[in-house]
Design an enzyme around this catalytic site. Structure first.
Site, PDB file in Angstrom:
ATOM      1  N   ASN A 143      -4.185  40.561  31.586  1.00  0.00           N
ATOM      2  CA  ASN A 143      -3.673  39.349  31.640  1.00  0.00           C
ATOM      3  C   ASN A 143      -2.526  38.651  32.213  1.00  0.00           C
ATOM      4  O   ASN A 143      -2.355  37.689  32.459  1.00  0.00           O
ATOM      5  CB  ASN A 143      -4.619  38.449  31.661  1.00  0.00           C
ATOM      6  CG  ASN A 143      -4.912  38.242  30.271  1.00  0.00           C
ATOM      7  OD1 ASN A 143      -4.507  39.363  29.661  1.00  0.00           O
ATOM      8  ND2 ASN A 143      -5.760  36.856  29.305  1.00  0.00           N
ATOM      9  N   GLU A 239      -7.954  41.285  19.224  1.00  0.00           N
ATOM     10  CA  GLU A 239      -7.534  39.685  19.055  1.00  0.00           C
ATOM     11  C   GLU A 239      -8.492  39.323  20.719  1.00  0.00           C
ATOM     12  O   GLU A 239      -7.961  40.271  21.554  1.00  0.00           O
ATOM     13  CB  GLU A 239      -5.896  39.537  19.760  1.00  0.00           C
ATOM     14  CG  GLU A 239      -5.172  39.402  18.872  1.00  0.00           C
ATOM     15  CD  GLU A 239      -4.774  38.269  17.834  1.00  0.00           C
ATOM     16  OE1 GLU A 239      -5.974  37.493  18.604  1.00  0.00           O
ATOM     17  OE2 GLU A 239      -4.425  37.763  16.780  1.00  0.00           O
ATOM     18  N   CYS A 273      -7.547  34.130  27.447  1.00  0.00           N
ATOM     19  CA  CYS A 273      -8.441  34.092  27.359  1.00  0.00           C
ATOM     20  C   CYS A 273      -9.181  32.926  26.375  1.00  0.00           C
ATOM     21  O   CYS A 273      -9.375  32.757  25.650  1.00  0.00           O
ATOM     22  CB  CYS A 273      -7.747  35.046  25.033  1.00  0.00           C
ATOM     23  SG  CYS A 273      -6.030  34.197  25.255  1.00  0.00           S
TER      24      CYS A 273
HETATM   25  P1  NAD Z   1     -10.543  45.279  28.577  1.00  0.00           P
HETATM   26  O1  NAD Z   1     -10.833  45.694  26.739  1.00  0.00           O
HETATM   27  O2  NAD Z   1     -10.901  45.922  29.049  1.00  0.00           O
HETATM   28  O3  NAD Z   1      -9.088  46.316  28.100  1.00  0.00           O
HETATM   29  C1  NAD Z   1      -8.061  45.865  27.669  1.00  0.00           C
HETATM   30  C2  NAD Z   1      -7.086  47.259  27.073  1.00  0.00           C
HETATM   31  O4  NAD Z   1      -8.621  48.277  26.105  1.00  0.00           O
HETATM   32  C3  NAD Z   1      -6.958  48.024  28.121  1.00  0.00           C
HETATM   33  O5  NAD Z   1      -5.990  48.539  27.535  1.00  0.00           O
HETATM   34  C4  NAD Z   1      -7.740  49.376  28.221  1.00  0.00           C
HETATM   35  O6  NAD Z   1      -7.463  50.500  28.790  1.00  0.00           O
HETATM   36  C5  NAD Z   1      -8.075  49.115  26.927  1.00  0.00           C
HETATM   37  N1  NAD Z   1      -9.632  50.753  26.375  1.00  0.00           N
HETATM   38  C6  NAD Z   1     -10.702  50.391  27.228  1.00  0.00           C
HETATM   39  N2  NAD Z   1     -10.985  50.567  26.791  1.00  0.00           N
HETATM   40  C7  NAD Z   1     -11.152  51.283  25.314  1.00  0.00           C
HETATM   41  C8  NAD Z   1     -11.488  51.971  24.527  1.00  0.00           C
HETATM   42  N3  NAD Z   1     -12.747  52.853  24.896  1.00  0.00           N
HETATM   43  N4  NAD Z   1     -10.814  52.541  23.336  1.00  0.00           N
HETATM   44  C9  NAD Z   1      -9.451  51.666  23.457  1.00  0.00           C
HETATM   45  N5  NAD Z   1      -8.835  51.055  24.174  1.00  0.00           N
HETATM   46  C10 NAD Z   1      -9.620  50.789  25.281  1.00  0.00           C
HETATM   47  O7  NAD Z   1      -9.663  43.693  28.377  1.00  0.00           O
HETATM   48  P2  NAD Z   1      -9.319  43.295  29.730  1.00  0.00           P
HETATM   49  O8  NAD Z   1      -9.920  43.589  30.784  1.00  0.00           O
HETATM   50  O9  NAD Z   1      -7.889  44.200  30.055  1.00  0.00           O
HETATM   51  O10 NAD Z   1      -8.489  42.216  29.670  1.00  0.00           O
HETATM   52  C11 NAD Z   1      -8.770  40.831  29.423  1.00  0.00           C
HETATM   53  C12 NAD Z   1      -9.819  40.359  27.793  1.00  0.00           C
HETATM   54  O11 NAD Z   1      -8.198  40.318  26.862  1.00  0.00           O
HETATM   55  C13 NAD Z   1     -10.302  39.342  28.343  1.00  0.00           C
HETATM   56  O12 NAD Z   1     -11.925  39.176  27.079  1.00  0.00           O
HETATM   57  C14 NAD Z   1      -9.889  38.367  27.177  1.00  0.00           C
HETATM   58  O13 NAD Z   1     -10.123  36.963  26.655  1.00  0.00           O
HETATM   59  C15 NAD Z   1      -9.137  39.376  26.396  1.00  0.00           C
HETATM   60  N6  NAD Z   1      -7.433  38.703  25.305  1.00  0.00           N
HETATM   61  C16 NAD Z   1      -8.147  38.438  24.617  1.00  0.00           C
HETATM   62  C17 NAD Z   1      -6.451  37.465  24.512  1.00  0.00           C
HETATM   63  C18 NAD Z   1      -6.048  37.182  23.452  1.00  0.00           C
HETATM   64  O14 NAD Z   1      -5.141  36.506  22.010  1.00  0.00           O
HETATM   65  N7  NAD Z   1      -7.514  36.615  22.045  1.00  0.00           N
HETATM   66  C19 NAD Z   1      -5.412  37.742  24.812  1.00  0.00           C
HETATM   67  C20 NAD Z   1      -5.273  38.541  26.333  1.00  0.00           C
HETATM   68  C21 NAD Z   1      -6.933  38.544  26.665  1.00  0.00           C
END
Ligand code: NAD
Length: 505
Positions: A143, A239, A273
């Site tokens: 995002n 995060e 987020c």
């Molecule tokens: P996601 O959890 O699907 O993926 C995030 C990352 O994790 C990707 O690079 C993905 O390839 C990797 N991943 C997936 N499975 C994994 C595993 N088993 N082991 C290690 N890595 C793995 O999240 P998304 O859809 O990419 O992002 C959206 C989410 O991120 C939303 O929930 C949003 O709120 C959150 N977010 C949080 C913050 C914050 O600062 N708190 C900031 C931005 C986004």
């Protein structure tokens, strides 16, 4: 076609506004991840031995490169995520230029050694210093595909670590641009590695020989990473997601609050987020406020992100569009009313969904208790401040909240009672863009911190060294134990803690 292909070795980048393919990258295998980590391991000692000033020089070269190439970088971010170029600049490129400046200038001071005398052990002195962890693995979402990993990469590097980044499989082009940005700045070989791939590649990075994982993403993935890391006590920062409430008090500044609600809910097409995901407005001002919000939302310009003619682009991927459709349908089926929007816009060619305002919502609806992460603003009318606070805390998340009132004192009083990492008064979302302020979630929104001094401390290991000012032959608490020293010890107890000569130990 989606951008995620877990059963082939390639990941594909799709323009969500046109559904055109933008590029493809081979996904790194387990062996390739291990090799990248080994290269980073080899490079780290020399990098960690550089002075802060010298490391800052590299970061400032990267900032120069970012400045020189900003238009091209904005264009890549915008075409791969669908966000308007204005947002690619205001929420990704500009904050990173600022973060690079901040940590290049301040890391040395933020991580300087501290020395102090011990209160009782007067002959003793301690020093706290901070050392790099070694190799940090960073796993990031789509995002904010530029700002989110780059901020953490900069902090990790300034602290003396080498880094292996695994960008999201839904934004590999931006991930690749981050890699090229640091390469163009002349960073030594191996100090910053990028491995492309999906969850399997991320899992391989967690299993590899890194010293810490810094993860930003969903709660579901965060928990899986925590489980995997726990097996070898690998430290992690998580995060995670949010379901961020906005509270509107009756004395809120009307126009600012209406505009703030709309920007907070719909910026980045709601895929933040810390988006306003639930809005609670008190009864006395509710009717007027809701109709002004609806009018403002109707003025938003939905369309392909080009120039400054668009306020809202498409959702960044089909998966996200499906979640938004599901949440709106679920709410409507349970009695919510759509005041504006509410429909997919296939006629626009990509993953478009109209900016939507819902009322008559309740806590049983997905749109009120699961992260929607899309252009949907559900508004609930509450009796008063007390009910608003209760509703705001009625969630498993705790990332960010906002309180809107003419009185900062009242805002701070409400903020104290909100269960969230950050509470902003009369603004929304934006503090992620301020390098100095800590960013973190409570409850299921995460563990650990990014940004600010607390965020920087996530990238170092604390070292405590203790020594005598004047070396003595022996300490009084060493062997041999004796009645004489026992009774002196007891006298010391009395002097310090009964007569209170020393109130603060
Ligand atoms: P996601 O959890 O699907 O993926 C995030 C990352 O994790 C990707 O690079 C993905 O390839 C990797 N991943 C997936 N499975 C994994 C595993 N088993 N082991 C290690 N890595 C793995 O999240 P998304 O859809 O990419 O992002 C959206 C989410 O991120 C939303 O929930 C949003 O709120 C959150 N977010 C949080 C913050 C914050 O600062 N708190 C900031 C931005 C986004």
């Amino acid at each position: 076609m989606t951008a995620t292909v877990t059963d082939t070795p390639e990941i594909i980048s799709i323009n969500p506004a046109t559904l055109e393919e933008l590029g493809r990258f081979p996904a790194a295998s387990v062996a390739e991840v291990e090799t990248a980590v080994a290269r980073a391991r080899e490079a780290q000692p020399a990098w960690g031995a550089l002075s802060y000033r010298n490391r800052a020089r590299y970061i400032l070269k990267a900032r120069q490169e970012l400045y020189n190439r900003q238009d091209e970088i904005i264009d890549i971010i915008s075409s791969e995520t669908g966000k308007p170029p204005f947002e690619a600049l205001s929420t990704e490129v500009f904050p990173i230029a600022d973060l690079m400046s901040y940590f290049a200038a301040k890391t040395e001071r933020l991580l300087r050694d501290e020395r102090f005398l011990l209160s009782v052990f007067r002959n003793k002195r301690s020093q706290i210093s901070y050392e790099p962890l070694g190799v940090v693995g960073i796993i990031s979402p789509w995002n904010f595909p530029f700002a989110i990993p780059t901020g953490e990469v900069v902090m990790a590097l300034m602290a003396g670590n080498s880094v292996v980044l695994k960008p999201s499989e839904r934004s590999p082009l931006v991930g690749d641009r981050v890699k090229r940005l640091f390469a163009a700045a002349g960073f030594p070989e191996g100090v910053f590695e990028v491995v492309q791939g999906d969850g399997a590649t991320g899992a391989a990075l967690v299993e590899s020989a890194v010293d810490k994982i810094f993860f930003t993403g969903s709660v579901r993935t965060g928990k899986r990473i925590a489980e995997s890391a726990a097996k070898r006590l690998l430290p992690v920062v998580l995060e995670l997601g949010g379901k961020d409430p906005m509270i509107v008090c009756e004395d809120a500044l009307f126009e600012r609050t209406v505009k703030g609600a709309v920007w907070g809910a719909f910026a980045n097409c709601g895929q933040v987020c810390a988006s306003v995901e639930r809005l609670y407005v008190v009864e006395p001002v509710a009717e007027k406020f809701i109709s002004a919000v609806v009018e403002e939302v109707k003025r938003l310009r939905l369309g392909p992100p080009s120039g400054c003619e668009t306020d809202i682009g498409p959702l960044a991927n089909e998966h996200q569009l499906n979640i938004v459709c599901d949440h709106v349908a679920d709410a409507v089926a349970s009695g919510a009313r759509v005041l504006t929007g509410g429909r997919k816009r296939e006629d626009l060619g990509g993953y478009f969904f109209e900016p939507t305002v819902l009322v008559d919502v309740n806590d049983s609806m997905k749109v009120m208790n699961e992260e929607t992460f899309g252009p949907v603003l559900p508004i609930m009318v509450v009796k008063d401040e007390e009910e608003a606070i209760r509703e705001a805390n009625n969630t498993r998340y705790g990332l960010l909240a906002s309180v809107w009132t003419a009185s900062n004192e009242r805002g701070r009083r409400i903020a104290r009672r909100i269960e969230a990492g950050t509470v902003i008064i009369n603004d929304a979302v934006y503090t992620h863009g301020a390098a100095q302020t800590p960013w973190f979630g409570v409850k299921e929104s995460g563990l650990g911190v990014t940004h600010g001094q607390a965020g920087l401390l996530e990238f170092v290991r604390m070292k405590h060294v203790n020594w005598d000012l004047l070396p003595m032959k022996s300490n009084w608490w060493w062997f041999p134990y004796s009645e004489r020293w026992y009774s002196r010890f007891k006298t010391l107890m009395k002097v310090l803690y009964r007569w209170g000569l020393k109130k603060i130990a």
